[in-house]
Write a protein that holds these residues in place. Structure first.
Motif, PDB file in Angstrom:
ATOM      1  N   LEU A  41       0.818  -1.221   0.000  1.00  0.00           N
ATOM      2  CA  LEU A  41       0.000   0.000   0.000  1.00  0.00           C
ATOM      3  C   LEU A  41       0.849   1.268   0.000  1.00  0.00           C
ATOM      4  O   LEU A  41       0.544   2.233  -0.689  1.00  0.00           O
ATOM      5  CB  LEU A  41      -0.930   0.008   1.217  1.00  0.00           C
ATOM      6  N   GLY A  44       2.657   1.185  -3.513  1.00  0.00           N
ATOM      7  CA  GLY A  44       1.886   0.853  -4.703  1.00  0.00           C
ATOM      8  C   GLY A  44       2.522  -0.242  -5.531  1.00  0.00           C
ATOM      9  O   GLY A  44       2.589  -0.151  -6.754  1.00  0.00           O
ATOM     10  N   GLU A  47      -1.755  -4.645  -6.787  1.00  0.00           N
ATOM     11  CA  GLU A  47      -3.062  -4.620  -6.144  1.00  0.00           C
ATOM     12  C   GLU A  47      -2.981  -5.458  -4.880  1.00  0.00           C
ATOM     13  O   GLU A  47      -2.379  -6.531  -4.866  1.00  0.00           O
ATOM     14  CB  GLU A  47      -4.125  -5.162  -7.096  1.00  0.00           C
ATOM     15  N   ALA A  48      -3.578  -4.959  -3.810  1.00  0.00           N
ATOM     16  CA  ALA A  48      -3.530  -5.656  -2.530  1.00  0.00           C
ATOM     17  C   ALA A  48      -4.737  -6.564  -2.349  1.00  0.00           C
ATOM     18  O   ALA A  48      -5.757  -6.404  -3.024  1.00  0.00           O
ATOM     19  CB  ALA A  48      -3.475  -4.641  -1.389  1.00  0.00           C
ATOM     20  N   TRP A  75       0.229   5.619   3.811  1.00  0.00           N
ATOM     21  CA  TRP A  75      -0.938   5.311   2.997  1.00  0.00           C
ATOM     22  C   TRP A  75      -1.737   6.577   2.740  1.00  0.00           C
ATOM     23  O   TRP A  75      -1.760   7.507   3.539  1.00  0.00           O
ATOM     24  CB  TRP A  75      -1.853   4.324   3.707  1.00  0.00           C
ATOM     25  N   HIS A  94      -7.032   2.181 -10.459  1.00  0.00           N
ATOM     26  CA  HIS A  94      -6.558   2.190  -9.079  1.00  0.00           C
ATOM     27  C   HIS A  94      -7.460   1.343  -8.185  1.00  0.00           C
ATOM     28  O   HIS A  94      -8.593   1.012  -8.554  1.00  0.00           O
ATOM     29  CB  HIS A  94      -6.490   3.627  -8.548  1.00  0.00           C
ATOM     30  N   GLN A  95      -6.960   1.022  -7.011  1.00  0.00           N
ATOM     31  CA  GLN A  95      -7.705   0.189  -6.066  1.00  0.00           C
ATOM     32  C   GLN A  95      -8.174   1.039  -4.891  1.00  0.00           C
ATOM     33  O   GLN A  95      -7.418   1.849  -4.341  1.00  0.00           O
ATOM     34  CB  GLN A  95      -6.826  -0.954  -5.560  1.00  0.00           C
ATOM     35  N   ASN A 119      -4.993   2.871  -3.265  1.00  0.00           N
ATOM     36  CA  ASN A 119      -3.798   2.145  -3.695  1.00  0.00           C
ATOM     37  C   ASN A 119      -3.495   2.498  -5.146  1.00  0.00           C
ATOM     38  O   ASN A 119      -4.150   2.009  -6.070  1.00  0.00           O
ATOM     39  CB  ASN A 119      -4.018   0.633  -3.545  1.00  0.00           C
ATOM     40  N   HIS A 121      -1.153   1.881  -7.974  1.00  0.00           N
ATOM     41  CA  HIS A 121      -0.107   0.940  -8.358  1.00  0.00           C
ATOM     42  C   HIS A 121       0.243   1.028  -9.841  1.00  0.00           C
ATOM     43  O   HIS A 121       1.093   0.262 -10.322  1.00  0.00           O
ATOM     44  CB  HIS A 121      -0.512  -0.492  -7.991  1.00  0.00           C
TER      45      HIS A 121
END
Length: 208
Positions: A41, A44, A47-48, A75, A94-95, A119, A121
């Motif tokens: 997080l 980046g 994806e978490a 974060w 993005h997440q 997040n 990334h």
């Protein structure tokens, strides 16, 4: 002109906080997963796994919370209206992981708004090293750089920027977050202020 979003540790853009309701048992597995999730997080990296996210961010004071702020572990957190704008400009890029905001000492949770961990990334490689004031954390071949906070030069190659991307990180860098002028201007119109630094842009092809 792009922007470097520089939260630093300045209030109200960076808020002291504690992550809670995050794996109930203090085991080695929990510690490893928490560390891995935190790194993903903050930098980046990918994806978490949303199922491994904490459910509560306990803030040191819950008044005057910015709709786009940075806190524990570096974060970023956004309110629903910011999420909606980012998704409108960067659909599916993005997440966003839902999270509850609460007071640090157990007082009531924030009533207004729905909140998310952001997040970012998506990455590009546009920073021109020779025209930027950077510090080397790790040399090539696995080069690791970061922007010198006291430097004056930060330059990107226009040809390497993705015109469809409005929020991104850079390959070779860690926590730095970059934003298009379009997204930045729209946030400003919504009175969502961010600590930002303009980034210079050149066309490297024309300058060779």
């Amino acid at each position: 002109m792009p922007y470097l979003i520089d939260g630093g540790h300045r209030k109200p853009y960076s808020r002291p906080a504690e992550l809670r309701d995050w794996w109930p048992e203090d085991t080695q597995e929990w510690l490893v997963k928490r560390s891995e999730f935190a790194t993903i997080l903050s930098e980046g990296l990918s994806e978490a796994k949303a199922a491994e996210a904490p459910s509560t961010l306990a803030l040191d004071g819950i008044l005057k919370i910015k709709p786009f702020f940075k806190s524990v572990n570096g974060w970023w957190f956004v309110e629903q209206l910011v999420k909606d704008l980012i998704e409108a400009l960067d659909p599916g890029r993005h997440q966003f992981i839902p999270i509850r905001l609460a007071g640090y000492s157990g007082e009531r949770e924030v009533e207004d708004g729905t909140w998310y961990i952001l997040n970012v990334h998506f990455r590009v490689t546009s920073v021109v090293k020779d025209l930027s004031d950077l510090d080397v954390q790790r040399p090539p071949p696995n080069e690791r750089l970061y922007v010198n906070p006291f430097g004056k030069r930060l330059t990107m190659d226009a040809a390497e920027l993705d015109p469809a991307a409005h929020l991104w990180r850079e390959h070779r860098f860690g926590r730095e977050l970059f934003m298009s002028d379009d997204l930045y201007d729209r946030l400003m119109q919504m009175k969502v202020k961010l600590p930002a630094r303009k980034v210079g842009v050149i066309n490297a092809v024309e300058n060779k």
